[in-house]
Scaffold this motif. Structure first.
Motif, short mmCIF file in Angstrom:
data_model
loop_
_atom_site.label_atom_id
_atom_site.label_comp_id
_atom_site.label_asym_id
_atom_site.label_seq_id
_atom_site.Cartn_x
_atom_site.Cartn_y
_atom_site.Cartn_z
N GLY A 62 0.81 -1.21 0.00
CA GLY A 62 0.00 0.00 0.00
C GLY A 62 0.85 1.27 0.00
O GLY A 62 1.96 1.29 0.53
N VAL A 63 0.31 2.31 -0.64
CA VAL A 63 0.90 3.65 -0.54
C VAL A 63 -0.07 4.43 0.35
O VAL A 63 -1.26 4.48 0.07
CB VAL A 63 0.99 4.31 -1.93
CG1 VAL A 63 1.58 5.71 -1.82
CG2 VAL A 63 1.83 3.44 -2.87
N SER A 64 0.44 4.98 1.45
CA SER A 64 -0.48 5.58 2.41
C SER A 64 -0.06 7.01 2.76
O SER A 64 1.07 7.42 2.49
CB SER A 64 -0.57 4.73 3.67
OG SER A 64 0.66 4.78 4.34
N PHE A 65 -1.00 7.70 3.39
CA PHE A 65 -0.74 9.08 3.78
C PHE A 65 0.45 9.17 4.72
O PHE A 65 1.14 10.18 4.76
CB PHE A 65 -2.01 9.64 4.44
CG PHE A 65 -2.02 11.13 4.56
CD1 PHE A 65 -2.34 11.92 3.47
CD2 PHE A 65 -1.67 11.74 5.74
CE1 PHE A 65 -2.33 13.29 3.57
CE2 PHE A 65 -1.66 13.11 5.87
CZ PHE A 65 -1.99 13.89 4.78
N ALA A 66 0.72 8.08 5.44
CA ALA A 66 1.88 8.09 6.35
C ALA A 66 3.17 8.37 5.59
O ALA A 66 4.05 9.07 6.08
CB ALA A 66 1.97 6.74 7.07
N GLU A 67 3.29 7.83 4.36
CA GLU A 67 4.53 8.07 3.59
C GLU A 67 4.62 9.52 3.13
O GLU A 67 5.71 10.07 3.00
CB GLU A 67 4.61 7.12 2.39
CG GLU A 67 4.96 5.69 2.77
CD GLU A 67 3.76 4.78 2.86
OE1 GLU A 67 2.78 5.00 2.13
OE2 GLU A 67 3.79 3.84 3.69
N VAL A 68 3.44 10.12 2.86
CA VAL A 68 3.43 11.55 2.51
C VAL A 68 3.99 12.34 3.71
O VAL A 68 4.81 13.25 3.55
CB VAL A 68 1.99 12.01 2.18
CG1 VAL A 68 1.92 13.51 1.99
CG2 VAL A 68 1.46 11.28 0.94
N GLN A 69 3.56 11.96 4.90
CA GLN A 69 4.05 12.64 6.11
C GLN A 69 5.53 12.35 6.36
O GLN A 69 6.30 13.23 6.72
CB GLN A 69 3.21 12.20 7.33
CG GLN A 69 1.77 12.64 7.25
CD GLN A 69 0.91 12.00 8.33
OE1 GLN A 69 0.96 10.80 8.57
NE2 GLN A 69 0.09 12.81 8.97
N MET A 70 5.93 11.07 6.16
CA MET A 70 7.33 10.68 6.41
C MET A 70 8.27 11.47 5.49
O MET A 70 9.36 11.87 5.90
CB MET A 70 7.52 9.18 6.16
CG MET A 70 6.89 8.31 7.24
SD MET A 70 7.05 6.55 6.80
CE MET A 70 5.96 5.79 8.01
N LEU A 71 7.84 11.69 4.24
CA LEU A 71 8.68 12.41 3.28
C LEU A 71 8.88 13.86 3.71
O LEU A 71 9.87 14.49 3.36
CB LEU A 71 8.00 12.35 1.90
CG LEU A 71 8.79 12.84 0.70
CD1 LEU A 71 10.09 12.07 0.53
CD2 LEU A 71 7.95 12.72 -0.58
N ARG A 72 7.96 14.38 4.50
CA ARG A 72 8.11 15.75 5.03
C ARG A 72 8.70 15.73 6.44
O ARG A 72 8.78 16.76 7.10
CB ARG A 72 6.75 16.44 5.09
CG ARG A 72 6.21 16.87 3.72
CD ARG A 72 4.76 17.27 3.90
NE ARG A 72 4.18 17.96 2.78
CZ ARG A 72 3.72 17.37 1.69
NH1 ARG A 72 3.83 16.07 1.53
NH2 ARG A 72 3.16 18.08 0.73
N GLY A 73 9.06 14.55 6.93
CA GLY A 73 9.60 14.44 8.30
C GLY A 73 8.54 14.71 9.35
O GLY A 73 8.87 15.09 10.47
N ARG A 74 7.25 14.49 9.01
CA ARG A 74 6.19 14.89 9.94
C ARG A 74 5.31 13.74 10.40
O ARG A 74 4.23 13.95 10.94
CB ARG A 74 5.33 16.00 9.30
CG ARG A 74 6.13 17.27 9.05
CD ARG A 74 5.28 18.49 8.94
NE ARG A 74 4.60 18.84 10.16
CZ ARG A 74 5.13 19.52 11.17
NH1 ARG A 74 6.38 19.91 11.12
NH2 ARG A 74 4.43 19.81 12.25
N TYR A 75 5.77 12.51 10.22
CA TYR A 75 5.01 11.36 10.73
C TYR A 75 5.25 11.27 12.23
O TYR A 75 6.38 11.48 12.70
CB TYR A 75 5.47 10.08 10.02
CG TYR A 75 4.73 8.85 10.45
CD1 TYR A 75 3.35 8.74 10.27
CD2 TYR A 75 5.40 7.79 11.05
CE1 TYR A 75 2.67 7.60 10.68
CE2 TYR A 75 4.73 6.64 11.45
CZ TYR A 75 3.37 6.57 11.26
OH TYR A 75 2.68 5.45 11.66
N PHE A 76 4.22 10.93 13.01
CA PHE A 76 4.38 11.01 14.47
C PHE A 76 5.45 10.04 14.98
O PHE A 76 6.16 10.34 15.93
CB PHE A 76 3.03 10.82 15.21
CG PHE A 76 2.59 9.40 15.38
CD1 PHE A 76 1.98 8.72 14.36
CD2 PHE A 76 2.81 8.74 16.59
CE1 PHE A 76 1.59 7.41 14.51
CE2 PHE A 76 2.41 7.43 16.75
CZ PHE A 76 1.81 6.76 15.70
#
Ligand SMILES: NC(=O)c1ccc[n+]([C@@H]2O[C@H](COP(=O)([O-])OP(=O)(O)OC[C@H]3O[C@@H](n4cnc5c(N)ncnc54)[C@H](OP(=O)(O)O)[C@@H]3O)[C@@H](O)[C@H]2O)c1
Length: 357
Positions: A62-76
């Motif tokens: 899966g491609v998930s919103f978490a990876e969008v956040q990880m790419l910005r360094g903003r995943y919790f």
């Protein structure tokens, strides 16, 4: 464990390994913060499973919103760069460690990995794997792993919805939102759901009453549609709008907050947007007014993962649940897949499949 002390592994008819280190893994690496084009591909030797691990040949990730956040360094729970992304997968077991009895080589399985699934092979603890019925399409199956378990648990373990109730779903066109809507409708629950203007029809087709979050006065429209308030609100946006979500609730209702998508481009520490959310949820929870408020995260109940994902696979296999797949991309085009999800032009799930399929 050293090679000398390792017990023999068990392989099945689909195993490609002919000896340790003989097989190479192709995987996608997120090397640093940036835009999706920073992703790179690398090859490395496949490591042997330890006694309680299994090797899985990935059929869909899966491609998930978490990876969008990880790419910005903003995943919790931000991983350190560089790392291999990939929150969930479906694949075939090719080899298991000597102590593994729950899963056999050749079996199709699913896993919630948080990172590491964007690869053609992964080595995982066998206890993390859930069986997937053979007749299921791996692409449809992977769409209900993270997003499906999230939606199922929020509806049935947190809000405990009942037939005849009304719920409000922010982002009913998204990966989680489409499944929240479908599963709520399956349970005879009425859904009011938001989406952008161009996705209103898609949300209506899922069986929800669509509202447009940019132009409609959403709280006012919800008051008209549910005079006594709604029974549950599912909020992945966070920010000041969380107060509107709380006010939509009727007596006995539950607010389930599960993300901070609205603060994706905020400055400051990545955990900062959670502070006011958690403070407000706690305050609301303590108010003696019969309503409840809580934060949900998918790893909250690892002990229920197998049970809940199995329910979702059964619903898919019986044709009672559909997974909305927006598009599938070969693994080598992971950056395009992530760019598409980041663009907001997605309805449902984006999936990576092995090259050549
Ligand atoms: N807590 C957990 O365990 C957990 C697990 C999975 C996901 N999540 C979170 O859930 C969220 C959604 O993930 P996803 O994979 O479903 O993402 P997605 O497929 O990108 O969907 C995002 C959805 O949000 C909508 N949206 C965007 N801005 C909005 C706003 N201001 N108000 C209302 N809706 C808005 C989008 O609508 P349009 O496209 O129509 O604009 C879209 O439907 C993310 O924040 C993710 O981190 C949390």
């Amino acid at each position: 464990m050293t090679t000398e002390t390792r017990k023999k592994t068990k392989t099945g008819p689909t195993a490609e390994r002919t000896g340790e280190g003989n097989m190479a893994v192709t995987e996608i690496v997120m090397p640093r913060m940036g835009t999706p084009d920073v992703l790179t591909q690398r090859r490395r030797p496949l490591s042997s499973p330890s006694d309680d691990e299994a090797v899985v040949r990935v059929e869909a990730a899966g491609v998930s919103f978490a990876e969008v956040q990880m790419l910005r360094g903003r995943y919790f729970n931000q991983p350190k760069f560089p790392f291999v992304p990939g929150y969930d997968l479906v694949g075939r077991v090719t080899e298991v460690g000597a102590d593994v009895t729950v899963i056999e080589p050749g079996q199709r399985v699913a896993a919630l990995t948080e990172t590491g699934a964007w690869s053609d092979h992964v080595v995982l603890p066998a206890g993390k794997l859930a069986p997937v019925p053979d007749e299921l399409d791996p692409t449809a199956a992977v769409a209900v792993v993270t997003n499906g378990v999230t939606a199922w648990q929020m509806l049935h373990r947190v809000a405990e919805v009942k037939a005849g109730e009304t719920v409000f779903v922010h982002g009913a066109s998204g990966g989680v939102g489409t499944l929240l809507t479908r599963l709520a409708r399956l349970a005879d629950v009425r859904v009011i759901g938001t989406a952008s203007a161009e996705k209103q029809d898609a949300v209506r087709e899922l069986g929800a009453i669509p509202l447009e979050y940019r132009n409609d006065d959403v709280p006012a429209r919800v008051r008209e549609l549910a005079l006594d308030g709604v029974d549950a609100v599912f909020d992945h946006v966070g920010g000041p709008g969380l107060t509107d979500s709380w006010r939509m609730l009727g007596s006995g209702g539950t607010l389930v907050s599960y993300g901070v998508a609205g603060t994706l481009d905020a400055k400051g520490h990545r955990l900062r947007p959670f502070v006011p959310i958690v403070a407000r949820l706690l305050f609301w929870k303590l108010l003696p007014n019969g309503r409840d408020a809580t934060f949900y995260y998918v790893d909250r109940w690892p002990k229920y993962f197998r049970e809940d994902v199995t329910k979702l696979f059964d619903l898919l296999a019986r044709g009672e649940l559909d997974a909305t797949i927006d598009e599938q991309f070969p693994l080598s085009r992971a950056s395009e897949a992530l760019e598409k999800l980041d663009s907001g032009k997605v309805t449902g799930k984006v999936v990576l499949v092995p090259d050549g399929e």
